[in-house]
Write an enzyme that holds these catalytic residues in place. Sequence first.
Site, PDB file in Angstrom:
ATOM      1  CB  THR A 132      -9.315  15.599   0.172  1.00 13.87           C
ATOM      2  OG1 THR A 132     -10.486  15.401  -0.638  1.00 13.87           O
ATOM      3  CG2 THR A 132      -9.710  15.545   1.631  1.00 13.87           C
ATOM      4  N   GLY A 148      -4.454   4.939   4.932  1.00 11.31           N
ATOM      5  CA  GLY A 148      -4.063   6.114   4.171  1.00 11.31           C
ATOM      6  C   GLY A 148      -4.576   7.403   4.782  1.00 11.31           C
ATOM      7  CG  ASP A 162      -3.401   0.545   3.636  1.00 11.15           C
ATOM      8  OD1 ASP A 162      -2.329   0.455   2.998  1.00 11.15           O
ATOM      9  OD2 ASP A 162      -4.127   1.555   3.618  1.00 11.15           O
ATOM     10  CG  ASN A 163      -0.724  -2.097  -0.430  1.00  9.53           C
ATOM     11  OD1 ASN A 163      -0.817  -0.963   0.037  1.00  9.53           O
ATOM     12  ND2 ASN A 163      -0.625  -2.327  -1.734  1.00  9.53           N
ATOM     13  CE1 TYR A 220      -5.991   7.473  -8.207  1.00  8.29           C
ATOM     14  CE2 TYR A 220      -6.480   9.582  -9.258  1.00  8.29           C
ATOM     15  CZ  TYR A 220      -6.604   8.720  -8.177  1.00  8.29           C
ATOM     16  OH  TYR A 220      -7.342   9.097  -7.082  1.00  8.29           O
ATOM     17  CG  ASP A 267      -1.569  -5.411  -3.081  1.00  6.08           C
ATOM     18  OD1 ASP A 267      -2.605  -5.024  -3.636  1.00  6.08           O
ATOM     19  OD2 ASP A 267      -0.426  -5.095  -3.449  1.00  6.08           O
ATOM     20  CG  LEU A 314     -10.048  -9.847  -1.043  1.00  3.21           C
ATOM     21  CD1 LEU A 314     -11.546  -9.683  -0.821  1.00  3.21           C
ATOM     22  CD2 LEU A 314      -9.343  -8.500  -0.911  1.00  3.21           C
ATOM     23  CG  LEU A 350     -11.390   5.285   0.918  1.00  2.00           C
ATOM     24  CD1 LEU A 350     -12.377   4.389   1.645  1.00  2.00           C
ATOM     25  CD2 LEU A 350     -11.010   6.445   1.818  1.00  2.00           C
TER      26      LEU A 350
END
Length: 699
Positions: free
Chosen positions: A548, A378, A399-400, A518, A424, A429, A446
């Site tokens: 950011t 990301g 990362d997915n 979220y 994902d 995992l 993250l």
Amino acid sequence: MKLIVLGLSLGSSWGNGHATTFRALLRAFAARGHDVLFLEREVPWYAGAHRDLVDPDFCRLEYYQTLADLDRWREAIAGADAVIVGSYVPDGVAVGEFVQGTAQGVTAFYDIDTPVTLAKLARGEFDYLKPALIPGYDVYLSFTGGPTLDRIERELGSPAARALYCSVDTDAYRPLEVPKRWDLTYLGTYSPDRQPTLEKLLLEPARRCPEKRFAVAGPQYPTDIDWPANVERIEHLPPAEHPGFYSASRMTLNVTRADMIAAGWSPSVRLFEAAACGTPILSDRWAGIESLFAPGEEILLADSTEDAIAALHDDAEAIGTAARRRLFEGHDAAHRAAELEAYLTEARARPRGTRQERNARMKNKEESSLILVAGGAGFIGSHLCAELLDRGEQVVCLDNLQTSNLSNLHALEGRPGFEFVRGDIVEALPASILARAHRFKQVYNLACAASPPQYQVDPEHTMLTNVVGTDRLLRLASEAGARFLLTSTSEVYGDPEMHPQRESYRGWVSCTGPRACYDEGKRAAEALTYDFCRTGRAEVRVARIFNTYGPHMLFDDGRVVSNLIVQALSGKPLTLYGDGSQTRSFCYVDDLVRGLILLMNSDISGMDPINLGNPYEITVGELADRIAALTGTDASIEHHPLPTDDPRRRKPDIARAQEVLGWTPQVALAEGLERTCAWFARELGTRLTAGAALQVAAE
């Protein structure tokens, strides 16, 4: 010195740049009084009409048919003072093992493709080299210099990595008195990652300057390329015709492969050949080029079609003359041969230890600790991965790719110590992660979409990523004894009644609104993290990240900075929600990443979250004005209704970060916006205003 080289090719220059480099280097090396034997694998594509050197006068050239056939030279290899194995040698791993098991003298690996090689190693592709062989070579001779050399030693266990740039034979490559046929030329085999630059710096200038003449020489170009009428195509140009080609060119283009641009300090052999012929060079830009030729004096650099066209209309003859002079001062084959002799002599004098000892050091390196970055592809994650690699860490990026971009990792793929795993964290995992759980010393989480349009597309997955995914990573950290860092968010403060927001504030969050997946997901992730800390199951850290921005933001991620920049550069109206009076505090990504690493490595209590953000507060309307000024747009402003639960004010209190981490943002908003606009402009192919263009050049 008796030297044996097992290289890709000496006899044929067809479709490879190795042959001309080896010819120049070994001719000069032999001229220093050394004896050279070159062993080449017999392959059909370098045989017959493609073989343009049959009986060299500077060394013996012998061919072997198979690995078993190589045994005919076992005694010679054992008795040689030095043996070099080159990159891309067929069955190079087996050849390297044979050489390391047989040679009594110095052994070296000459990598004429270093960034490509390191990318292959990172992907687990061991065509001609594998990591376990590297400590067994006494010296790693690298086509690439600069920071890459340190990484080869530090991360791959090489006893000594030394830069040995490509070589040019100045007796063969020299200015010729021939008519100038072309205004700009390019000599090189087709490569997909070079083609966009060739299109930008040669083909498009050809279309715009029909009165100029151009040429592209080299094999393997696809048939569907749209060649302008004033571009001459030459399918193959043997080395004997290179000097005439360059001498007939008023200027020639140097185009660098993407992996080599990312690594920097990777000059192609064509760069030196053109300089030897006194031909002015127009090149793409990469780190370290100024250490070879002085920009504006000995070489011209171009970032855009306009730059290339401007160069075509300048008298650049003096540039070519200066480049040729610089070549003879430090970059001709005679200098390269002297460097090779010094490197081999140094290796012979150095205490070497047994090959078993060096292989054991490499095995220990392979078993060293790892850092897991979930969400590492990301926007923020990719910058974090890069910084950790720069600090010498070995990084596994998980990362997915749901809301991230694999292109963010292109510059990292060729770096030793980096690995990408697609997975994902809502699901189990990946097995490759679980199998190495004991090796992880740190886990950064993250992994979650971070802008409202993204996380509202699939709110259930957003919530599960924060809860189930965080739980999985916490359990991994617990099993590994690793430190865990959760990237939480300023959204846990909701639409705050306290201003600025400090960590003790409990927030004003709507648990029923569209942002709850979220906001509440991150609050739940924090609760899980604190519980693992409270019960002694994991050592944890929590960062509450405020707005950011910076390079690698998605064009369509819905965040205000990227929205406004893309709209401005595209000539579209700038969209503001509400009247633009709502405030935000924007932190440049480099500052944030530095804060995350400081927090991870700090000795604070895991029960105490820390705000990371820039306390400089600005209205969204003023932000739009600044971006409009930077990009030179005169686009209108369009106002839309405020989204539900959109915070009115947002500003971090960073007193705690300053006190316990010694962290304060260093990049001012003006500077950060210039860098970010410049990055988006390059990605969009749009030119900035003169002021911002200067910033691009400065970077």
